[in-house]
Enzyme design. Structure first.
Site, PDB file in Angstrom:
ATOM      1  N   GLY A   1      -5.245   1.589  -9.468  1.00  0.00           N
ATOM      2  CA  GLY A   1      -4.867   1.237 -11.399  1.00  0.00           C
ATOM      3  C   GLY A   1      -3.424   1.405 -10.868  1.00  0.00           C
ATOM      4  O   GLY A   1      -2.528   2.520 -10.200  1.00  0.00           O
TER       5      GLY A   1
ATOM      6  N   GLY B   1       4.957  -2.234  -5.610  1.00  0.00           N
ATOM      7  CA  GLY B   1       4.110  -2.218  -4.162  1.00  0.00           C
ATOM      8  C   GLY B   1       2.713  -3.093  -4.644  1.00  0.00           C
ATOM      9  O   GLY B   1       2.105  -4.191  -3.896  1.00  0.00           O
ATOM     10  N   HIS B   2       2.134  -2.758  -5.658  1.00  0.00           N
ATOM     11  CA  HIS B   2       0.745  -3.298  -5.908  1.00  0.00           C
ATOM     12  C   HIS B   2       1.095  -5.344  -5.770  1.00  0.00           C
ATOM     13  O   HIS B   2      -0.102  -5.821  -5.421  1.00  0.00           O
ATOM     14  CB  HIS B   2       0.091  -2.882  -6.667  1.00  0.00           C
ATOM     15  CG  HIS B   2      -0.315  -1.291  -6.837  1.00  0.00           C
ATOM     16  ND1 HIS B   2      -0.148  -0.699  -8.228  1.00  0.00           N
ATOM     17  CD2 HIS B   2      -1.253  -0.475  -5.904  1.00  0.00           C
ATOM     18  CE1 HIS B   2      -0.340   1.178  -8.131  1.00  0.00           C
ATOM     19  NE2 HIS B   2      -0.932   0.322  -6.545  1.00  0.00           N
TER      20      HIS B   2
ATOM     21  N   ASP C   1       1.881   4.648   2.166  1.00  0.00           N
ATOM     22  CA  ASP C   1       0.786   5.650   3.100  1.00  0.00           C
ATOM     23  C   ASP C   1       0.355   5.485   4.526  1.00  0.00           C
ATOM     24  O   ASP C   1      -0.532   4.795   4.262  1.00  0.00           O
ATOM     25  CB  ASP C   1      -0.585   5.197   1.748  1.00  0.00           C
ATOM     26  CG  ASP C   1       0.308   5.920   0.381  1.00  0.00           C
ATOM     27  OD1 ASP C   1      -0.022   7.138   0.225  1.00  0.00           O
ATOM     28  OD2 ASP C   1      -0.399   4.354  -0.661  1.00  0.00           O
TER      29      ASP C   1
ATOM     30  N   GLY D   1      -0.557  -0.494   1.294  1.00  0.00           N
ATOM     31  CA  GLY D   1       0.681  -0.374   1.641  1.00  0.00           C
ATOM     32  C   GLY D   1       0.957   0.731   2.753  1.00  0.00           C
ATOM     33  O   GLY D   1       0.892   1.621   3.086  1.00  0.00           O
ATOM     34  N   GLN D   2       2.849   0.517   3.160  1.00  0.00           N
ATOM     35  CA  GLN D   2       3.372   1.515   3.996  1.00  0.00           C
ATOM     36  C   GLN D   2       3.528   2.532   4.419  1.00  0.00           C
ATOM     37  O   GLN D   2       3.464   3.681   4.898  1.00  0.00           O
ATOM     38  CB  GLN D   2       3.978   0.009   5.154  1.00  0.00           C
ATOM     39  CG  GLN D   2       4.532   1.503   6.296  1.00  0.00           C
ATOM     40  CD  GLN D   2       6.116   1.132   7.460  1.00  0.00           C
ATOM     41  OE1 GLN D   2       6.091  -0.101   7.387  1.00  0.00           O
ATOM     42  NE2 GLN D   2       6.598   2.435   7.335  1.00  0.00           N
TER      43      GLN D   2
HETATM   44  O1  PAF Z   1      -3.994   4.212  -1.216  1.00  0.00           O
HETATM   45  C1  PAF Z   1      -4.012   3.735  -2.068  1.00  0.00           C
HETATM   46  O2  PAF Z   1      -4.903   4.233  -3.831  1.00  0.00           O
HETATM   47  C2  PAF Z   1      -6.530   4.664  -2.537  1.00  0.00           C
HETATM   48  O3  PAF Z   1      -6.101   6.220  -1.612  1.00  0.00           O
HETATM   49  C3  PAF Z   1      -7.508   3.894  -2.512  1.00  0.00           C
HETATM   50  C4  PAF Z   1      -7.182   3.121  -0.877  1.00  0.00           C
HETATM   51  C5  PAF Z   1      -7.889   2.844  -3.178  1.00  0.00           C
HETATM   52  C6  PAF Z   1      -8.427   4.367  -1.822  1.00  0.00           C
HETATM   53  O4  PAF Z   1      -8.638   5.082  -3.346  1.00  0.00           O
END
Ligand code: PAF
Length: 282
Positions: free
Chosen positions: A31, A36-37, A150, A147-148
């Protein structure tokens, strides 16, 4: 857009969508949406019949003393944004629903998780892979979007999906950046104005690495020294790690003779930020 908080209900709904022959895209999130989201949700909407977004601030991927309690949360804002993008279903369970009393099964990717963020945040990836495996079991998506920014998480989740025969495609999309290069992150909202200004040094340091590698520098030590030096020009930045590694195995590289991942983490006050750049010039 319907919001569902019960795991059994989302699972039944997804089973019936699959029976109807619909393709399902899952965007797992914690959330506090940013661009990015938005890029993940838009891509998922373009590629699937049904898009499900999960919002769950997963307690087991935060270590003791980390920012679980202060992690940014904005459920009403997120719901409005997802609806506007065209998301079909929002899954927003409670911690109790995901980890009911008696829960004791974890998913652990053993090797890819030892370095980088895994070294600074013991247990973090075990928490990530456990919740992502549960989400894959509940939603049974055809595609899942990450996303890249992470980068290590995406490699770890890909490994888990292959090892556990999860029958889906993992889609990884480029990092979305602010105009000054700072990688978008929900945690950016926790920076003071001074820290926010200082944090743009992270991307500048990655650009220095990029220039050096493209100019033919092959010593990882030399490149990383320059990354460190650049970050250290900012008194508000405290480096957690800087690393040059193989983009697939995440093993540290001494010499750069092909694709290299430059990854870093640094703190600005209490806020820990990560970023990376995949350099493919040889
Ligand atoms: O990248 C994130 O937001 C979290 O690590 C994920 C993949 C939703 C797991 O809780």
């Amino acid at each position: 857009m319907q919001t569902i908080d019960d795991p059994d209900t989302i699972q039944r709904r997804c089973e019936s969508l699959r029976r109807e022959g619909k393709t399902i895209g899952l965007v797992p999130t914690m959330g506090a949406f940013h661009e990015g989201h938005v890029s993940l949700m838009r891509r998922a909407c373009a590629e699937n019949d049904i898009v499900i977004v999960s919002i769950f601030v997963n307690p087991i991927q935060f270590g003791r003393g980390e920012d679980f309690d202060s992690y940014p949360r904005d459920l009403p804002g997120d719901l409005a944004q997802a609806e506007q993008i065209g998301v079909d279903l929002m899954f927003a369970p409670s911690a109790q629903a995901i980890y009911p009393k008696g829960f004791q099964t974890y998913v652990d990717v053993t090797e890819l998780t030892t370095g980088l963020c895994g070294a600074s945040r013991p247990g973090h990836f075990r928490g990530v892979t456990t919740v992502v495996a549960k989400l894959f079991n509940l939603v049974m998506p055809h595609r899942a979007y990450f996303g890249q920014k992470d980068y290590q998480q995406s490699v770890v989740v890909r490994r888990m999906a292959a090892d556990l025969n999860c029958n889906l495609e993992i889609v990884v999309l480029p990092t979305v950046r602010e105009p000054d290069g700072l990688a978008m992150s929900s945690r950016n909202t926790r920076l003071t104005p001074e820290q926010r200004r200082a944090a743009s040094v992270l991307y500048r340091s990655l650009r220095c690495a990029d220039e050096q590698v493209r100019a033919g520098e092959y010593s990882a030590k030399t490149v990383l020294e320059e990354v460190r030096r650049t970050i250290e020009t900012e008194p508000l930045a405290r480096i957690d790690y800087v690393a040059a590694c193989d983009p697939e195995t995440l093993q540290p590289l001494d010499y750069i003779s092909g694709p290299v991942l430059i990854a870093l983490a640094a703190r600005f006050g209490e806020t820990r930020l990560i970023d990376n750049l995949l350099i493919t010039a040889s």
